[in-house]
Write an enzyme that holds these catalytic residues in place. Structure first.
Site, PDB file in Angstrom:
ATOM      1  N   GLU A  84       2.131 -17.221   9.236  1.00  0.00           N
ATOM      2  CA  GLU A  84       1.165 -16.778  10.237  1.00  0.00           C
ATOM      3  C   GLU A  84       1.610 -17.190  11.639  1.00  0.00           C
ATOM      4  O   GLU A  84       1.517 -16.406  12.579  1.00  0.00           O
ATOM      5  CB  GLU A  84      -0.231 -17.356   9.933  1.00  0.00           C
ATOM      6  CG  GLU A  84      -0.869 -16.723   8.721  1.00  0.00           C
ATOM      7  CD  GLU A  84      -2.340 -17.093   8.533  1.00  0.00           C
ATOM      8  OE1 GLU A  84      -2.947 -16.571   7.605  1.00  0.00           O
ATOM      9  OE2 GLU A  84      -2.880 -17.904   9.316  1.00  0.00           O
ATOM     10  N   HIS A  96     -13.803   8.553   1.443  1.00  0.00           N
ATOM     11  CA  HIS A  96     -12.541   9.121   1.924  1.00  0.00           C
ATOM     12  C   HIS A  96     -12.679   9.515   3.380  1.00  0.00           C
ATOM     13  O   HIS A  96     -13.684  10.084   3.759  1.00  0.00           O
ATOM     14  CB  HIS A  96     -12.181  10.356   1.093  1.00  0.00           C
ATOM     15  CG  HIS A  96     -10.981  11.072   1.634  1.00  0.00           C
ATOM     16  ND1 HIS A  96      -9.723  10.535   1.515  1.00  0.00           N
ATOM     17  CD2 HIS A  96     -10.862  12.236   2.306  1.00  0.00           C
ATOM     18  CE1 HIS A  96      -8.864  11.372   2.092  1.00  0.00           C
ATOM     19  NE2 HIS A  96      -9.531  12.405   2.577  1.00  0.00           N
TER      20      HIS A  96
END
Lengths: 573, 486
Positions: A272, A543
């Site tokens: 990170e 969707h």
């Protein structure tokens, strides 16, 4: 939405709650602009309560939730139950684990106190996940704006993106203090007693707290939870000066952005920070003791991640070497890192850099807890516990009424794991046996793009399969085939499902790609609830969303048994 | 509800959303046995629907040793990127399909040689199969003879080209290494025993095949940083393009030199050098440049040139000398901005002059042009040009310029615009000197030889007034060139 609601109905939630029903109901009934196409209001209301009570309980990371404050009005941190104790439950350490346990304990009607020796919020909020997310959010945008090619593909033009280091650092600091105050007020609102000072266990069910010395207060509690967390691990030979040789504690303050920084350790923390530093213009050298970068990740995901997160960036690495000695920069000399071979211990040269970040892991913070008073010996600092987080003493016997959760027990050093362990312990002390399934706890690395995982890696699954004699199948889907990912111009990514084709059991899911950390929960919840692929594959996903990556993943699995869920009563639309 | 949705929704979903997924659990790498020692690596079929694959990146480079199981190449199929592993130990002899290009499933994409000696044989195999396409049995030299020279003889012209390019590579590398020996010890490297270079610098060096040992770092503690590599690459590849016009010049000379004809309608990827040029040109966009032009009368200079031409003095040397003398009076124009924060005042006046050579261009440097007399300077210039033609320039002879000259006058170009080479402060584009009808101050009309010069400079360090003053001085020197011969 509908699908998830009916699912939660059919599966009995492990924890039931009745006291908050009215509140949850009120919350849900508030008019919202959401329109669930063809969904009948009464169905929604009557079925949703259970699912919501589950979700409130399992959410673990610091959050300010309007629920809890309302709940607080309904109940109070009651009087201790019989037995003559000051408290039903005392939690040593007010990190995310202690906080999660405290909130749940109050819900269960236990009189609860939490001890904090430093600042509320612990590592996660003050020196870990929270400020690092702020840095990653800023640097992720920086990276995107600098990527001319990426911007151009959107048809956008950005001129000379730049950043103000102090501004970025302030964002991280402000976020930490905001979350910290949210955490504190959520506990205060519930009536949890927040006691200041370090805690020491004096004997069974008895401890003292304070600044040390004679002014300490002795209290008794029916049950005690140790949740003291961890500190950055600094291996021998490394001199941390907080300026040029730093740990994550210092790095999160972002006091300077070196031109060249060596990061010792390529796990979550190192990865990170490499994301943050390279986005802000630094060049990075990884020093990894194991032969491969990113140990601990599924090898395939690691490979892909290396191709995306390491190779094209200004990063090089030394693997299979230890940093045997690190000398901070002084007198105009750079930071000097001496390397030795991890196996043969032979010198492997030196590296001279502007700064070094030690990200070799974290060491439990368990000193001064008075464990010797109850004959408990730590193992490399970790408090030994059984699967129910009950502390085990030097003779291998359970110490009654004493539990240890979070980084201090070393089972799974993640904030949300600590919180889940805390909730599990509270369940037990309030009379309901509960064992946390650690394989259902997701983990995430917030690079750009993110990496997330739950359950076993492929090698672990294959090893287990060989031992237990079952078959393992793998299926993968690419973000390249996902409409939403392509719309974001972020097609780089992979989701991988490791499962048993004979039963449809999910053994592990690994995701590398846009918002992977948010996507993993469908899989982790399925594992936690014991949902099998043949059932979850019929759940519907909106969707176009990234969640369709997992939808495709489940649909592509070849399971040899058919759906086991009963046909749901049809609902007319 | 969900039940209903299942029956109505799912089948209606467009096929593109429900693409079949890759189900391979391992990556099939087929390495067919062509002959005993050299194997072809084929484009693998990574999914049942894959017909061709694109090479995302070669993880190994040519000549690198491979062990069984090593990832060699990353292939992008219609579904995902996959690492392709080697099934054999050996050396990656030749890459036949470059990064970014596609090949059908089953087509050879690289050759794997069992030993280092066979790399040459493998290269021969490529050229023979490409030159003699219909040859059914491409078996090059007898399999038992790992003798590179015999197999090199066979395939003819194309091998010649490839071996030439290889040797060229070697020579450019060795020249860099030679430079290292001459260069001063750099402080971050324990007396030059090792190289201290930043991660990005190393990455770039690997990409360009550059030996870092030859570089002097400009980073903290003398560390080699990315811009050092970029500068060296630009120079080493003779690609320190000084002017877009100069690039044009090389194009013009090419056909007359009987070079290779260009395949019309084809797309030819950049060579390493052209990549370096491209990179440099793009990098130059980050420098805020501006241009100032000046018309200079050259009658006096031409007259002087006629007079001392017999002594071997060239016009280039004269222009360089004049420029250097002007720079002495305007040191700011000889400075540069390396980091965006400071002036770098160069201690020497080194005039780089762009020269088109076959297949590229290079900028030999006349060092201390202000101090050396015009005759020595001319001799030095001739020597540098000869060396450049023979590709024998040492790094310090082409990458130490502080001010660049680019002259297209010989083509009759009257004015053009030069691009500032990264790392320097200014470049001057010199046009042809032509008879021009001019009005003079005393109100008469006369014919004078005049040339136009156009200086491109980095405005972070050199301002308009600086350039104007510099050009005025330069014009004075050229219009009254007696100082040149001092």
């Amino acid at each position: 939405m509908q699908a998830s609601i009916s699912l939660s109905l059919s599966s009995s939630s492990p924890i039931t709650r009745s006291d908050c029903t009215a509140v949850a109901n009120a919350y849900l009934c508030t008019p919202r602009s959401l329109r669930f196409c063809g969904l009948r209001r009464e169905v929604f209301e009557s079925k949703s309560l259970n699912s919501f009570s589950v979700s409130t309980r399992l959410v673990s990371c610091p959050r300010d939730s309007s629920f809890k404050k309302v709940c607080a009005a309904l109940q109070s941190n009651g009087t201790p139950s019989k037995g003559g104790f000051d408290y039903d439950l005392v939690i040593i350490g007010a990190g995310v684990g202690g906080h999660g346990a405290a909130l749940h304990a109050v819900e269960k009607g236990l009189k609860t106190a939490i001890l904090e020796g430093d600042v509320v919020g612990g590592t996660c909020v003050n020196r870990g996940c929270v400020p690092s997310k702020a840095l990653l959010a800023a640097s992720g945008r920086m990276r995107e704006l600098q990527n001319e090619h990426h911007m151009k593909s959107f048809g956008l033009q950005v001129a000379a993106a730049g950043y103000d280091r102090q501004g970025v650092a302030d964002h991280a600091n402000n976020l930490a203090s905001k979350i910290r105050s949210n955490l504190t007020s959520s506990m205060k609102a519930l009536g949890v007693d927040i006691l200041t000072g370090t805690g020491t266990i004096l004997g069974p069910q008895k401890l003292k707290y304070g600044k040390g010395g004679s002014g300490d207060t002795v209290i008794t509690a029916k049950d005690i939870i140790i949740a003291t967390g961890s500190v950055p691990l600094v291996p021998k030979g490394i001199e941390v000066d907080g300026k040029s040789v730093i740990t994550s504690d210092h790095a999160l303050k972002l006091e300077f952005v070196p031109e060249w920084i060596a990061i010792v350790g390529s796990g979550y923390i190192g990865l990170e920070f490499s994301d943050v530093y390279t986005a802000l213009g630094s060049e990075v050298t990884f020093i990894e003791a194991l032969d491969q970068l990113m140990p601990g990740f599924d090898p395939e995901i690691g490979k892909l991640a290396q191709r995306v997160l390491i190779n094209p960036r200004k990063i090089d690495y030394h693997t299979g070497v230890f940093a045997s000695k690190i000398t901070p920069a002084k007198d105009g000399k750079p930071v000097i890192i001496e390397l030795i071979d991890a196996k043969t211990k032979e010198p492997k040269g030196t590296v001279e850099v502007d700064a070094a970040l030690i990200a070799t892991g974290r060491a439990p913070f368990t000193q001064g807890l008075g464990l010797e008073n109850i004959n408990v010996q730590t193992q490399r600092g970790f408090v030994p516990v059984d699967e129910r987080m009950r502390v085990i003493d030097a003779n291998g016997k359970l110490v009654p009424h004493l539990f240890c959760i979070g980084d201090a027990n070393g089972k799974m050093m993640l904030a949300h794991a600590a919180s889940a362990q805390g909730i599990s312990v509270v369940e037990q002390v309030s009379g309901k046996d509960h064992v946390l399934n650690h394989l259902s706890i997701p983990a995430a690395c917030f690079t750009h793009p993110e990496i997330s995982m739950v359950g076993l890696t492929e090698p672990q699954a294959r090893e287990k399969a060989e031992k237990e004699g079952f078959e393992v199948s793998i299926t993968k889907t690419s973000f390249k085939a996902n409409t939403k990912a392509l719309a974001e111009n972020e097609g780089e990514g992979l989701a991988k499902l490791i499962y048993r084709p004979d039963t449809g059991e999910i053994l592990g899911v690994h995701i590398f790609g846009l918002h992977a950390a948010d996507l993993i929960h469908e899989a982790s919840n399925a594992i936690a609830m014991g949902t099998h692929i043949q059932d979850i594959k019929y759940a519907v996903h909106a969707h176009p969303t990234l969640s369709e990556v997992l939808d495709e993943l489940f649909k592509s699995a070849k399971v040899k048994v058919n759906s086991s869920s009963p046909v749901v009563q049809p609902v007319a639309v | 509800m969900s039940h209903l949705l299942q029956t109505t929704f799912v089948p209606a979903t467009s096929p593109s959303l429900r693409r079949p997924l890759t189900r391979t659990t391992h990556y099939p790498t087929r390495a067919l046995h062509i002959q005993s020692k050299i194997r072809e690596i084929f484009m693998p079929a990574l999914s049942s629907t894959m017909t061709e694959g694109k090479i995302v990146s070669w993880i190994k480079s040519e000549g690198e040793k491979l062990s069984k199981g090593d990832s060699v190449v990353v292939v992008e199929s219609d579904k995902a990127d996959m690492d392709v592993e080697s099934f054999y130990d050996g050396y990656l002899a030749a890459i036949m399909v470059d990064e970014g290009l596609s090949a059908p499933v089953g087509a050879p994409i690289a050759l794997l040689a069992e030993s280092e000696e066979e790399i040459a044989a493998a290269l021969a195999q490529i050229s023979s199969s490409s030159s003699a396409a219909p040859a059914p049995d491409p078996a090059p030299a007898p399999a038992t003879a790992p003798d590179s020279s015999t197999s090199n003889d066979g395939p003819g012209a194309i091998t010649g080209v490839s071996s030439a390019s290889v040797s060229e590579n070697f020579s450019s590398r060795s020249s860099v290494a030679n430079g290292a020996m001459g260069s001063s010890v750099h402080p971050a490297s324990e007396g030059g025993k090792r190289v201290v270079a930043s991660p990005y610098a190393k990455k770039l060096a690997k990409e360009f095949g550059l030996d870092l040992r030859g570089l002097v770092g400009s980073g903290p503690n003398g560390r080699v940083v990315a811009k050092d590599v970029e500068a060296a690459v630009a120079a080493a590849a003779a690609a320190k393009v000084s002017a877009s016009g100069a690039a044009l010049a090389s194009e013009i000379t090419k056909p007359s030199g009987g070079g290779t004809a260009v395949d019309l309608g084809s797309v030819v990827p950049f060579t390493t050098m052209q990549n370096a040029v491209s990179r440099n040109m793009v990098e130059s966009l980050s420098v805020p440049t501006f241009r100032v032009g000046y018309t200079i009368t050259t009658d006096a200079l031409d007259a002087l040139y006629k007079k001392i031409k017999s002594k071997g003095v060239t016009m280039t040397a004269m222009l360089a000398k004049a420029t250097a003398l002007a720079l002495v009076k305007h040191p700011i124009v000889n400075s540069s901005c390396r980091d965006g924060k400071s002036f770098t005042h160069n201690s020497n006046i080194n005039i780089a002059v762009a020269v088109a050579i076959d297949g590229g261009l290079i900028t030999p440097v006349l060092q201390d042009a202000d101090k050396i007399d015009i005759y020595s300077l001319s001799r030095k210039w001739k020597e540098l040009v000869d060396k450049a033609r023979a590709k024998q320039l040492q790094p310090h002879e082409y990458n130490t310029g502080t001010f660049t000259l680019s002259n297209l006058g010989m083509f009759g170009v009257d004015r053009f615009d030069a691009i500032l080479p990264p790392g320097t402060g200014a470049i001057m584009a010199v046009g042809a000197s032509q008879p021009t009808l001019v009005g003079t101050k005393d109100g008469r009309i006369g014919l004078k030889n005049q040339m136009q010069v156009n200086v491109t400079a980095d405005h972070r360090v050199i301002y308009g007034a600086d350039l104007a003053a510099f050009l005025q001085t330069l014009a004075k020197i050229i219009e009254d060139p007696k100082d040149l011969t001092l």
